[in-house]
Design an enzyme around this catalytic site. Structure first.
Site, short mmCIF file in Angstrom:
data_model
loop_
_atom_site.label_atom_id
_atom_site.label_comp_id
_atom_site.label_asym_id
_atom_site.label_seq_id
_atom_site.Cartn_x
_atom_site.Cartn_y
_atom_site.Cartn_z
N TYR A 33 0.02 6.61 -1.44
CA TYR A 33 1.27 7.02 -0.80
C TYR A 33 2.45 6.54 -1.61
O TYR A 33 2.31 5.80 -2.59
CB TYR A 33 1.34 6.52 0.64
CG TYR A 33 1.64 5.05 0.83
CD1 TYR A 33 0.70 4.07 0.52
CD2 TYR A 33 2.88 4.64 1.32
CE1 TYR A 33 0.99 2.73 0.71
CE2 TYR A 33 3.17 3.29 1.51
CZ TYR A 33 2.23 2.34 1.21
OH TYR A 33 2.51 1.01 1.39
N ARG A 52 5.69 6.38 -10.18
CA ARG A 52 4.65 5.49 -9.66
C ARG A 52 3.61 6.28 -8.84
O ARG A 52 2.41 5.98 -8.88
CB ARG A 52 5.28 4.39 -8.80
CG ARG A 52 4.26 3.37 -8.30
CD ARG A 52 4.91 2.22 -7.55
NE ARG A 52 5.53 2.66 -6.31
CZ ARG A 52 6.28 1.89 -5.53
NH1 ARG A 52 6.51 0.62 -5.88
NH2 ARG A 52 6.82 2.35 -4.43
N ARG A 100 -18.71 13.74 5.05
CA ARG A 100 -18.63 12.31 4.72
C ARG A 100 -19.71 11.91 3.72
O ARG A 100 -20.91 12.01 4.00
CB ARG A 100 -18.75 11.45 5.98
CG ARG A 100 -18.52 9.96 5.67
CD ARG A 100 -18.57 9.08 6.92
NE ARG A 100 -18.24 7.69 6.60
CZ ARG A 100 -19.12 6.79 6.14
NH1 ARG A 100 -20.38 7.13 5.97
NH2 ARG A 100 -18.73 5.58 5.87
N LYS A 147 -0.68 2.06 -5.11
CA LYS A 147 -0.11 2.12 -3.76
C LYS A 147 -1.08 2.86 -2.84
O LYS A 147 -0.89 4.03 -2.47
CB LYS A 147 1.28 2.78 -3.80
CG LYS A 147 2.16 2.37 -2.62
CD LYS A 147 3.62 2.59 -2.91
CE LYS A 147 4.51 2.45 -1.69
NZ LYS A 147 4.52 1.14 -1.06
N GLU A 179 3.38 -11.38 -3.05
CA GLU A 179 4.49 -10.52 -2.64
C GLU A 179 4.51 -10.46 -1.12
O GLU A 179 3.70 -11.10 -0.45
CB GLU A 179 4.34 -9.12 -3.25
CG GLU A 179 3.06 -8.42 -2.85
CD GLU A 179 2.84 -7.09 -3.60
OE1 GLU A 179 3.83 -6.43 -3.94
OE2 GLU A 179 1.67 -6.74 -3.82
N LEU A 204 2.13 -4.89 -6.29
CA LEU A 204 2.64 -3.53 -6.49
C LEU A 204 3.86 -3.60 -7.41
O LEU A 204 4.71 -4.47 -7.22
CB LEU A 204 3.05 -2.93 -5.14
CG LEU A 204 3.50 -1.47 -5.21
CD1 LEU A 204 2.30 -0.54 -5.29
CD2 LEU A 204 4.36 -1.11 -4.02
N1 PDD Z 1 6.29 -0.91 0.73
N2 PDD Z 1 4.95 -4.69 -2.35
C1 PDD Z 1 4.24 -4.03 -1.41
C2 PDD Z 1 2.89 -4.53 -1.05
C3 PDD Z 1 4.81 -2.90 -0.78
O1 PDD Z 1 4.10 -2.24 0.15
C4 PDD Z 1 6.11 -2.49 -1.13
C5 PDD Z 1 6.77 -1.29 -0.52
C6 PDD Z 1 6.80 -3.22 -2.13
C7 PDD Z 1 8.18 -2.82 -2.59
O2 PDD Z 1 8.12 -1.71 -3.42
P1 PDD Z 1 9.34 -0.68 -3.50
O3 PDD Z 1 10.52 -1.46 -3.90
O4 PDD Z 1 8.90 0.28 -4.52
O5 PDD Z 1 9.50 -0.08 -2.13
C8 PDD Z 1 6.19 -4.30 -2.71
C9 PDD Z 1 6.82 0.29 1.38
C10 PDD Z 1 8.27 0.23 1.62
C11 PDD Z 1 6.01 0.57 2.64
O6 PDD Z 1 4.80 0.43 2.56
O7 PDD Z 1 6.59 0.93 3.67
#
Ligand code: PDD
Length: 281
Positions: A33, A52, A100, A147, A179, A204
């Site tokens: 996603y 990305r 599946r 992601k 993170e 990420l």
């Molecule tokens: N999440 N690290 C993780 C594990 C994340 O899920 C996200 C973003 C980030 C920040 O990445 P970015 O700046 O590209 O949004 C770091 C999104 C916002 C979500 O899952 O809703």
């Protein structure tokens, strides 16, 4: 007016946007996603997010159904149809619908989903006053650079944070912060240096993080790309997080201990302003 969803080539009212129970996203979390901020009715830093997204699809070998220009046109149309001024745009691609079986299906068409969420980002209470975070063990898999829609570890981490009265979880591995549950984690040392973990498979590659690095360099704020421990975060002068859904958020307490004087610090405030300026440009 019903929210419009983009699903498999069509813009549909939410109630009509349905996916098969045999979708591999549902059965295996076999999908990726992306999430993009929306400000003043426009997607923020969209090219970097699409880059990305393309990489995430490539890493798990889902064929990308659209070109960069096609994605952009569809995103713009969805934001327009929902009249979103400020909020979040969610994009998801799964390997598709098939009987599946763990291995890739011989024939499957990727499922493509996009929806919008209306949300105050710039003038939210969190952006003004800052948030509390708590540290939790990082229980995720080893390819966190992808992601993936497999977010169970983050669901549990963020729920634990909520139950502890905090708004984000900072995940910890080998004593070092990786993170946030859905954000990149930063501290500012007592001597004024920004510290952020370097990119690797352990985190990420945050798009907001990337912009922040560029902005702090341009502003001449010293930055160290290295791991930091929980103990160092406790002693930090300031802390903050970044994400597409929140831009830059001050972190004013970690595990119940105030960060600095317990209010958003000057470096964080400067970066919030710089990011907003960039997002609006
Ligand atoms: N999440 N690290 C993780 C594990 C994340 O899920 C996200 C973003 C980030 C920040 O990445 P970015 O700046 O590209 O949004 C770091 C999104 C916002 C979500 O899952 O809703």
């Amino acid at each position: 007016m019903a929210r419009m969803i983009f699903l498999n080539g069509a813009f549909l009212p939410e109630a009509d946007a349905k996916v098969s129970v045999m979708d591999r996203g549902f059965l295996f979390s076999d999908g990726v996603y992306e999430g993009v901020g929306i400000l003043d009715g426009r997607v923020v830093d969209n090219d970097a997010h699409l880059e990305r997204f393309e990489r995430s699809m490539g890493e798990i070998r889902i064929p990308n159904p659209y070109s960069r220009d096609q994605w952009t046109a569809l995103e713009t149309e969805l934001v327009r149809r929902n009249s979103v001024d400020e909020g979040f745009l969610y994009l998801q691609v799964t390997r598709g619908v098939a009987e599946r079986d763990f291995v890739f299906p011989g024939q499957a068409t990727p499922t493509v989903l996009m929806f919008t969420q209306v949300k105050a980002i710039v003038k939210s209470p969190a952006a003004e006053s800052g948030i509390a975070v708590v540290t939790v063990p990082d229980q995720r898999w080893k390819r966190r650079d992808i992601k993936s829609v497999s977010l169970l570890a983050q669901v549990l981490a963020k729920q634990a944070a909520k139950e502890a009265g905090a708004q984000e979880a900072w995940m910890v591995e080998d004593g070092h912060v990786t993170e946030g549950g859905s954000s990149s984690a930063f501290i500012v040392t007592p001597s004024g240096n920004i510290v952020v973990r370097p990119l690797s498979n352990a985190i990420l590659p945050g798009i907001t993080r990337k912009a922040l690095l560029r902005l702090s360099e341009e502003a001449g704020i010293p930055l160290e790309e290295r791991r930091f421990t929980v103990a160092e975060a406790y002693e930090a002068a300031e802390a903050f997080l970044t994400s597409a859904s929140n831009f830059v958020l001050p972190v004013v307490s970690i595990d119940g201990r105030p960060v600095g004087d317990g209010t958003p610090g000057p470096v964080t405030r400067q970066l919030q302003a710089l990011y907003l300026e960039m997002a609006r440009a």
